[in-house]
Design an enzyme around this catalytic site. Structure first.
Site, PDB file in Angstrom:
ATOM      1  N   SER A  29       0.836  -1.190   0.000  1.00 29.24           N
ATOM      2  CA  SER A  29       0.000   0.000   0.000  1.00 29.24           C
ATOM      3  C   SER A  29       0.875   1.246   0.000  1.00 29.24           C
ATOM      4  O   SER A  29       2.055   1.178  -0.347  1.00 29.24           O
ATOM      5  CB  SER A  29      -0.944  -0.022   1.208  1.00 29.24           C
ATOM      6  OG  SER A  29      -1.944   0.975   1.072  1.00 29.24           O
ATOM      7  N   ASN A  30       0.320   2.386   0.358  1.00 30.84           N
ATOM      8  CA  ASN A  30       1.080   3.639   0.391  1.00 30.84           C
ATOM      9  C   ASN A  30       0.537   4.532   1.506  1.00 30.84           C
ATOM     10  O   ASN A  30      -0.408   4.157   2.198  1.00 30.84           O
ATOM     11  CB  ASN A  30       1.010   4.334  -0.983  1.00 30.84           C
ATOM     12  CG  ASN A  30      -0.416   4.631  -1.389  1.00 30.84           C
ATOM     13  OD1 ASN A  30      -1.110   5.405  -0.727  1.00 30.84           O
ATOM     14  ND2 ASN A  30      -0.883   4.003  -2.462  1.00 30.84           N
ATOM     15  N   HIS A  31       1.128   5.713   1.655  1.00 31.10           N
ATOM     16  CA  HIS A  31       0.821   6.579   2.801  1.00 31.10           C
ATOM     17  C   HIS A  31      -0.339   7.540   2.592  1.00 31.10           C
ATOM     18  O   HIS A  31      -0.511   8.461   3.383  1.00 31.10           O
ATOM     19  CB  HIS A  31       2.060   7.398   3.175  1.00 31.10           C
ATOM     20  CG  HIS A  31       3.148   6.574   3.779  1.00 31.10           C
ATOM     21  ND1 HIS A  31       2.981   5.920   4.973  1.00 31.10           N
ATOM     22  CD2 HIS A  31       4.399   6.287   3.361  1.00 31.10           C
ATOM     23  CE1 HIS A  31       4.101   5.269   5.271  1.00 31.10           C
ATOM     24  NE2 HIS A  31       4.975   5.466   4.293  1.00 31.10           N
TER      25      HIS A  31
END
Ligand code: C5P
Length: 222
Positions: A29-31
């Protein structure tokens, strides 16, 4: 006080990150916090639109009067968009969609054994580009988060994905963008003569930026 700028219009917004399963307990995933997309949904609703917010996993309250559809992966998000896009007047792709997903999400937890392991990744569908490529597309707005050469990359995306408008920001500056309350943007769009125009939105709360983006879109759409 609510306003009728978008009365009778359906605005579809994607927001947040996506999660791409590796196995039943792990993901890529990512932030992305989802805050910019949720701010856009709130602002669009206040400006009189009917709003569908398609959200990846994020810990945010659904804005009042907004229809929220929760999704997990990029493929889920693409399917959710497909289901509602036909009658959309405006589409805003604000989600930080994972570019790649593991080719195979194995059904059993991967065990620790070798010192190195490989996960083959395959490209996810580009939700934004697919919406813009429809026959009779909605007015399609993209986002470009870049760490350098922000305006040039945004211009490239506007052209390549055939967008009506793109909002670009510099995520190398931690005061704005991803997990911040504030944002600053450059908006780029193509005018009636086919020339690319741009304008700067100064650093402000995401709620303020969201309203400015929508008012700008309403102006150039008509
Ligand atoms: O090409 P890039 O990922 O930088 O483009 C960013 C824009 O494209 C954002 O508006 C994002 O929501 C959208 N996007 C998408 N589906 C993808 C990748 C990006 O809708 N798979």
């Amino acid at each position: 006080p609510s306003e009728a700028l978008f009365a009778g219009q359906h605005i579809v917004i994607t927001a947040g990150p996506t999660r791409e399963a590796i196995d039943p307990v792990r993901y890529l995933s990512n932030h992305s916090s989802g805050r910019m997309g949720f701010a856009l949904a709130a602002a669009a609703q206040q400006l009189g639109a009917q709003v569908t917010l398609i959200a990846g996993p994020c810990q945010l309250t659904t804005p009042a009067g907004v229809k929220r559809v929760d999704v997990v992966s990029a493929n889920d998000m693409a399917n959710a968009v497909d289901e509602v896009i036909a009658d959309a007047d405006i589409f805003i792709g604000c989600a930080a969609v994972a570019d790649y997903r593991p080719e195979i999400a194995v059904t059993q937890k991967i065990k620790k054994s070798q010192d190195t392991m490989h996960i083959e990744l395959v490209k996810n569908p580009d939700i934004l580009a697919k919406v813009a490529a429809r026959d009779n597309p909605p007015f399609t707005i993209g986002f470009a988060a870049e760490t350098h050469d922000v305006v040039n990359y945004a211009r490239g995306k506007l052209e390549r994905k055939h967008l009506a408008m793109i909002a670009a920001n510099d995520v190398s500056n931690s005061d704005i963008g991803f997990n911040s309350d504030d944002n600053a943007m450059t908006l780029l769009w193509r005018d009636n003569a086919g020339e690319i125009q741009q304008t700067q939105l100064a650093r402000a709360a995401k709620q303020t930026i969201a309203e400015q983006i929508l008012r700008h879109a309403a102006q150039i759409k008509n």
